[in-house]
Design a protein around this motif. Structure first.
Motif, PDB file in Angstrom:
ATOM      1  N   GLU A   1       0.843  -1.204   0.000  1.00 43.83           N
ATOM      2  CA  GLU A   1       0.000   0.000   0.000  1.00 43.83           C
ATOM      3  C   GLU A   1       0.876   1.251   0.000  1.00 43.83           C
ATOM      4  O   GLU A   1       1.081   1.907   1.025  1.00 43.83           O
ATOM      5  CB  GLU A   1      -0.952  -0.009   1.206  1.00 43.83           C
ATOM      6  N   ALA A   2       1.397   1.589  -1.181  1.00 44.89           N
ATOM      7  CA  ALA A   2       2.273   2.756  -1.296  1.00 44.89           C
ATOM      8  C   ALA A   2       1.441   4.026  -1.377  1.00 44.89           C
ATOM      9  O   ALA A   2       0.401   4.070  -2.014  1.00 44.89           O
ATOM     10  CB  ALA A   2       3.137   2.627  -2.544  1.00 44.89           C
ATOM     11  N   GLY A   3       1.914   5.062  -0.708  1.00 45.82           N
ATOM     12  CA  GLY A   3       1.259   6.373  -0.807  1.00 45.82           C
ATOM     13  C   GLY A   3       0.091   6.506   0.145  1.00 45.82           C
ATOM     14  O   GLY A   3      -0.336   5.539   0.780  1.00 45.82           O
ATOM     15  N   THR A   4      -0.424   7.731   0.235  1.00 43.57           N
ATOM     16  CA  THR A   4      -1.562   7.983   1.120  1.00 43.57           C
ATOM     17  C   THR A   4      -2.776   7.220   0.614  1.00 43.57           C
ATOM     18  O   THR A   4      -3.106   7.294  -0.572  1.00 43.57           O
ATOM     19  CB  THR A   4      -1.869   9.488   1.173  1.00 43.57           C
ATOM     20  N   GLN A   5      -3.389   6.488   1.497  1.00 42.85           N
ATOM     21  CA  GLN A   5      -4.490   5.616   1.097  1.00 42.85           C
ATOM     22  C   GLN A   5      -5.844   6.328   1.164  1.00 42.85           C
ATOM     23  O   GLN A   5      -5.985   7.391   1.762  1.00 42.85           O
ATOM     24  CB  GLN A   5      -4.498   4.359   1.979  1.00 42.85           C
ATOM     25  N   ASN A   6      -6.847   5.678   0.564  1.00 39.55           N
ATOM     26  CA  ASN A   6      -8.192   6.227   0.462  1.00 39.55           C
ATOM     27  C   ASN A   6      -8.983   5.910   1.736  1.00 39.55           C
ATOM     28  O   ASN A   6      -9.785   4.978   1.770  1.00 39.55           O
ATOM     29  CB  ASN A   6      -8.861   5.633  -0.783  1.00 39.55           C
ATOM     30  N   VAL A   7      -8.744   6.699   2.780  1.00 47.63           N
ATOM     31  CA  VAL A   7      -9.387   6.439   4.066  1.00 47.63           C
ATOM     32  C   VAL A   7     -10.909   6.597   3.949  1.00 47.63           C
ATOM     33  O   VAL A   7     -11.675   5.762   4.430  1.00 47.63           O
ATOM     34  CB  VAL A   7      -8.840   7.376   5.168  1.00 47.63           C
ATOM     35  N   GLY A   8     -11.333   7.664   3.270  1.00 50.79           N
ATOM     36  CA  GLY A   8     -12.775   7.886   3.082  1.00 50.79           C
ATOM     37  C   GLY A   8     -13.430   6.690   2.396  1.00 50.79           C
ATOM     38  O   GLY A   8     -14.547   6.298   2.744  1.00 50.79           O
ATOM     39  N   GLY A   9     -12.712   6.123   1.440  1.00 55.39           N
ATOM     40  CA  GLY A   9     -13.233   4.945   0.725  1.00 55.39           C
ATOM     41  C   GLY A   9     -13.375   3.745   1.638  1.00 55.39           C
ATOM     42  O   GLY A   9     -14.377   3.022   1.583  1.00 55.39           O
ATOM     43  N   VAL A  10     -12.381   3.544   2.493  1.00 50.61           N
ATOM     44  CA  VAL A  10     -12.435   2.410   3.427  1.00 50.61           C
ATOM     45  C   VAL A  10     -13.569   2.618   4.440  1.00 50.61           C
ATOM     46  O   VAL A  10     -14.297   1.676   4.778  1.00 50.61           O
ATOM     47  CB  VAL A  10     -11.076   2.224   4.132  1.00 50.61           C
ATOM     48  N   VAL A  11     -13.732   3.858   4.895  1.00 42.96           N
ATOM     49  CA  VAL A  11     -14.829   4.171   5.820  1.00 42.96           C
ATOM     50  C   VAL A  11     -16.172   3.878   5.142  1.00 42.96           C
ATOM     51  O   VAL A  11     -17.075   3.267   5.739  1.00 42.96           O
ATOM     52  CB  VAL A  11     -14.741   5.646   6.280  1.00 42.96           C
ATOM     53  N   GLY A  12     -16.287   4.291   3.892  1.00 42.47           N
ATOM     54  CA  GLY A  12     -17.521   4.019   3.135  1.00 42.47           C
ATOM     55  C   GLY A  12     -17.745   2.527   2.955  1.00 42.47           C
ATOM     56  O   GLY A  12     -18.878   2.035   3.051  1.00 42.47           O
ATOM     57  N   MET A  13     -16.663   1.806   2.710  1.00 42.99           N
ATOM     58  CA  MET A  13     -16.762   0.350   2.541  1.00 42.99           C
ATOM     59  C   MET A  13     -17.223  -0.316   3.843  1.00 42.99           C
ATOM     60  O   MET A  13     -18.027  -1.245   3.825  1.00 42.99           O
ATOM     61  CB  MET A  13     -15.386  -0.198   2.138  1.00 42.99           C
ATOM     62  N   SER A  14     -16.711   0.183   4.968  1.00 37.59           N
ATOM     63  CA  SER A  14     -17.161  -0.332   6.272  1.00 37.59           C
ATOM     64  C   SER A  14     -18.658  -0.158   6.436  1.00 37.59           C
ATOM     65  O   SER A  14     -19.360  -1.073   6.866  1.00 37.59           O
ATOM     66  CB  SER A  14     -16.501   0.451   7.410  1.00 37.59           C
ATOM     67  N   ALA A  15     -19.130   1.031   6.081  1.00 33.05           N
ATOM     68  CA  ALA A  15     -20.565   1.308   6.224  1.00 33.05           C
ATOM     69  C   ALA A  15     -21.371   0.439   5.262  1.00 33.05           C
ATOM     70  O   ALA A  15     -22.480   0.006   5.582  1.00 33.05           O
ATOM     71  CB  ALA A  15     -20.837   2.794   5.968  1.00 33.05           C
ATOM     72  N   ALA A  16     -20.801   0.162   4.074  1.00 30.47           N
ATOM     73  CA  ALA A  16     -21.489  -0.699   3.104  1.00 30.47           C
ATOM     74  C   ALA A  16     -21.621  -2.112   3.664  1.00 30.47           C
ATOM     75  O   ALA A  16     -22.669  -2.759   3.527  1.00 30.47           O
ATOM     76  CB  ALA A  16     -20.731  -0.709   1.778  1.00 30.47           C
ATOM     77  N   ILE A  17     -20.553  -2.585   4.305  1.00 33.64           N
ATOM     78  CA  ILE A  17     -20.597  -3.926   4.916  1.00 33.64           C
ATOM     79  C   ILE A  17     -21.656  -3.959   6.019  1.00 33.64           C
ATOM     80  O   ILE A  17     -22.440  -4.906   6.113  1.00 33.64           O
ATOM     81  CB  ILE A  17     -19.197  -4.313   5.452  1.00 33.64           C
ATOM     82  N   ASP A  18     -21.694  -2.888   6.823  1.00 36.49           N
ATOM     83  CA  ASP A  18     -22.733  -2.819   7.869  1.00 36.49           C
ATOM     84  C   ASP A  18     -24.122  -2.914   7.255  1.00 36.49           C
ATOM     85  O   ASP A  18     -24.994  -3.610   7.775  1.00 36.49           O
ATOM     86  CB  ASP A  18     -22.618  -1.495   8.652  1.00 36.49           C
ATOM     87  N   TYR A  19     -24.310  -2.205   6.146  1.00 37.16           N
ATOM     88  CA  TYR A  19     -25.637  -2.206   5.515  1.00 37.16           C
ATOM     89  C   TYR A  19     -25.986  -3.608   5.006  1.00 37.16           C
ATOM     90  O   TYR A  19     -27.079  -4.120   5.258  1.00 37.16           O
ATOM     91  CB  TYR A  19     -25.674  -1.192   4.360  1.00 37.16           C
ATOM     92  N   ILE A  20     -25.033  -4.226   4.316  1.00 40.32           N
ATOM     93  CA  ILE A  20     -25.284  -5.569   3.759  1.00 40.32           C
ATOM     94  C   ILE A  20     -25.557  -6.560   4.891  1.00 40.32           C
ATOM     95  O   ILE A  20     -26.478  -7.386   4.808  1.00 40.32           O
ATOM     96  CB  ILE A  20     -24.077  -6.035   2.904  1.00 40.32           C
ATOM     97  N   GLU A  21     -24.787  -6.462   5.968  1.00 39.01           N
ATOM     98  CA  GLU A  21     -24.978  -7.403   7.076  1.00 39.01           C
ATOM     99  C   GLU A  21     -26.298  -7.166   7.805  1.00 39.01           C
ATOM    100  O   GLU A  21     -26.930  -8.109   8.275  1.00 39.01           O
ATOM    101  CB  GLU A  21     -23.783  -7.343   8.032  1.00 39.01           C
ATOM    102  N   ALA A  22     -26.715  -5.893   7.881  1.00 42.49           N
ATOM    103  CA  ALA A  22     -27.993  -5.597   8.529  1.00 42.49           C
ATOM    104  C   ALA A  22     -29.155  -6.181   7.721  1.00 42.49           C
ATOM    105  O   ALA A  22     -30.115  -6.714   8.289  1.00 42.49           O
ATOM    106  CB  ALA A  22     -28.168  -4.093   8.708  1.00 42.49           C
ATOM    107  N   VAL A  23     -29.052  -6.083   6.391  1.00 44.23           N
ATOM    108  CA  VAL A  23     -30.108  -6.674   5.552  1.00 44.23           C
ATOM    109  C   VAL A  23     -29.983  -8.197   5.579  1.00 44.23           C
ATOM    110  O   VAL A  23     -30.981  -8.913   5.737  1.00 44.23           O
ATOM    111  CB  VAL A  23     -30.010  -6.160   4.091  1.00 44.23           C
ATOM    112  N   GLY A  24     -28.766  -8.682   5.442  1.00 43.19           N
ATOM    113  CA  GLY A  24     -28.516 -10.126   5.444  1.00 43.19           C
ATOM    114  C   GLY A  24     -28.472 -10.691   4.037  1.00 43.19           C
ATOM    115  O   GLY A  24     -29.365 -10.403   3.228  1.00 43.19           O
TER     116      GLY A  24
END
Lengths: 148, 403
Positions: free
Chosen positions: B264-287
């Protein structure tokens, strides 16, 4: 677009589905392939010259109704014109599609190709309408450079 | 369940969005999570000693933990990339170029997206390894007989897509992976089209590399994941060089950071990872069970309706158990781009073209298709709009077709 039927009009439909220009010439002076890698459209254009005049043209290949009809109409318009006239007409057509040329009188020289005027309302399809014209532009450029 | 209400674009615009195979719409919760990160916690992660930077680091690394748990991997096996294509290129460059030679073979399915195909052509050209394809049968499926005919003792890499983005075929990847392993090959699995719809457990699948994009599973654009088995990633050379992936840098050489930072060279996409976390939460909440059940009903309904139109060709298996939420179709004699324009005019969003799978379309013998792809927010009304728009498109062309 408010009225899609305006775009898929009689001229465009007839030329796209049943074009008499879609054939092979018995002989040609120039032949070039226009290709749109994003959609897979491929159009081969043949040109036969008589001195400075475009004596005959034909096309083959496949693509959507817009690219097919645009090619066929272009052939109708350019056949019988001199190379110089053809270049002017192509420039005018491209100008019309880009909305840089709007003067009705100037657009008159496009004859039936004016049917594509509204394609600028469908940005996703502009490249379809321009494919054959850009290909013909390249052919005329090669002709000028003396290649065969 | 009405999931549409959670997606602002679908609430604000009166469209039947049937292009989730290309990218999904984002739920409010994902948009909120990204906004909150940029409003409250943004700094450069892994760099600062001040608390704001530590918050950014935590947001990023907690996201990695969540992603790891989501696919049943350990955190050092989860590499953040910008999309599935970058993840697959990482494998091709860092594993393929260093481990293949001219007596080896790379075996890919003909269903691969260009992203798991073009990089391997490059590896083949550079290393001399032979590139071979596993072809589909008349029912748009990959037979194990074909798999066994193509994967040999010479095969060192097998590239396989879990679900085809064109035909929607669900490949029996578990069996393919086991067979490839019995021949000593590593398997590069593309789950971009499956992870939005079904549980992916990398341990259970036992794949060596697994790639996917966040934006096809409700996360923002610009974030992707590569899973790699630790023993493989450890031995591999870095893909991109630069900041944050190093340990000590001298004038003439560098030692590299441990996993996962090494990749993982360079400054990473933190906002993207945060969004991905929230997406996982959404998918898991729906099931996933609910997502699968909802999509099954929709796809069955769409196939039933479209099958009734005799001017339609469907490019999909007739075995629903092997088919996901993608329907490729054509109106006989009408070009897909014309169909897509007419559908667009009716507020129906489908993709038309070759779907970044030119070798597959050429093998099927077509240039392009229309593709309707479904997700949890789609409704029967969307299907009805699709079918009505298809009927309209056919009517516009009908009189010209009959000549």
């Amino acid at each position: 677009m408010d009225n899609l039927e305006e775009m898929y009009n009689e001229i465009i439909m007839e030329h796209s589905m049943n074009s008499y220009n879609k054939k092979k010439l018995s002989s040609h002076d120039f032949c070039d392939l226009g290709h749109n890698p994003n959609c897979g459209d491929e159009i081969e254009i043949e040109v036969k010259l008589n001195g400075d005049v475009i004596e005959d043209m034909a096309f083959s290949g496949h693509g959507c109704a817009i690219s097919q009809s645009s090619t066929s109409v272009m052939i109708d318009v350019l056949k019988g014109k001199t190379v110089k006239e053809a270049k002017e007409i192509i420039a005018t057509f491209i100008g019309m599609i880009k909305r840089e040329i709007t003067d009705e009188e100037e657009l008159e020289k496009l004859e039936d190709a004016i049917a594509f005027k509204n394609i600028s309302n469908m940005p996703a399809r502009v490249k379809c309408a321009l494919l054959a014209w850009h290909t013909m532009e390249d052919i005329l450029k090669k002709l000028e450079e003396g290649e065969k | 369940m009405d999931y549409k209400k959670d997606f602002p674009v679908l609430v604000e615009r009166n469209i039947a969005y049937l292009d989730s195979g290309a990218t999904t719409q984002k739920p409010q919760s994902v948009i909120d999570a990204v906004e909150k990160y940029y409003k409250k916690h943004n700094a450069n992660p892994h760099r600062g000693a001040y608390s704001l930077s530590i918050e950014a680091t935590e947001a990023y690394e907690n996201g990695r933990d969540k992603i790891a748990k989501f696919i049943n991997a350990s955190r050092e096996e989860v590499i953040v990339t910008k999309n599935a294509s970058e993840a697959l290129n990482l494998v091709a460059y860092s594993y393929g170029l260093d481990n293949l030679k001219d007596t080896d073979e790379i075996v890919l399915s003909i269903m691969e997206h260009h992203s798991n195909l073009v990089p391997w052509q490059y590896v083949s050209r550079k290393t001399g390894a032979k590139l071979k394809y596993m072809y589909i049968n008349d029912n748009y499926e990959l037979d194990m007989d074909e798999v066994k005919a193509k994967i040999t003792d010479k095969t060192k890499v097998v590239g396989i897509v879990h679900i085809s983005n064109v035909t929607g075929t669900i490949n029996n990847v578990k069996e393919i992976i086991d067979y490839a392993h019995s021949k000593g090959a590593v398997v590069v699995l593309d789950v971009s089209q499956s992870i939005p719809h079904m549980k992916i457990d990398v341990k259970e699948l036992d794949a060596d590399f697994v790639a996917f994009s966040g934006h096809k599973m409700l996360a923002p654009l610009g974030i992707g994941i590569l899973f790699g088995k630790k023993e493989l990633l450890t031995k591999m050379t870095p893909f991109l060089y630069g900041g944050d992936m190093i340990e000590y840098v001298y004038e003439d050489h560098t030692t590299f950071a441990p996993l996962p930072s090494k990749f993982e060279a360079g400054t990473q996409n933190v906002g993207g990872v945060v969004g991905m976390s929230a997406a996982i939460d959404y998918i898991e909440a729906v099931g996933y069970e609910n997502i699968e059940k909802h999509e099954r009903e929709l796809v069955d309904y769409a196939v039933e309706k479209l099958s009734k139109l005799d001017y339609i060709t469907l490019y999909m298996t007739n075995n629903p158990k092997h088919h996901s939420a993608v329907i490729s179709f054509n109106i006989k004699g009408v070009h897909p781009h014309d169909v897509a324009s007419i559908l667009d005019n009716e507020g129906v969003c489908v993709r038309s073209g070759n779907h970044c799978a030119q070798p597959l379309l050429r093998y099927i013998g077509i240039d392009s298709t229309c593709r309707a792809s479904f997700y949890l927010y789609n409704t029967k009304e969307d299907v009805d709009r699709l079918v009505a728009a298809v009927e309209k498109a056919y009517k516009m062309f009908e009189k010209y077709l009959k000549k």
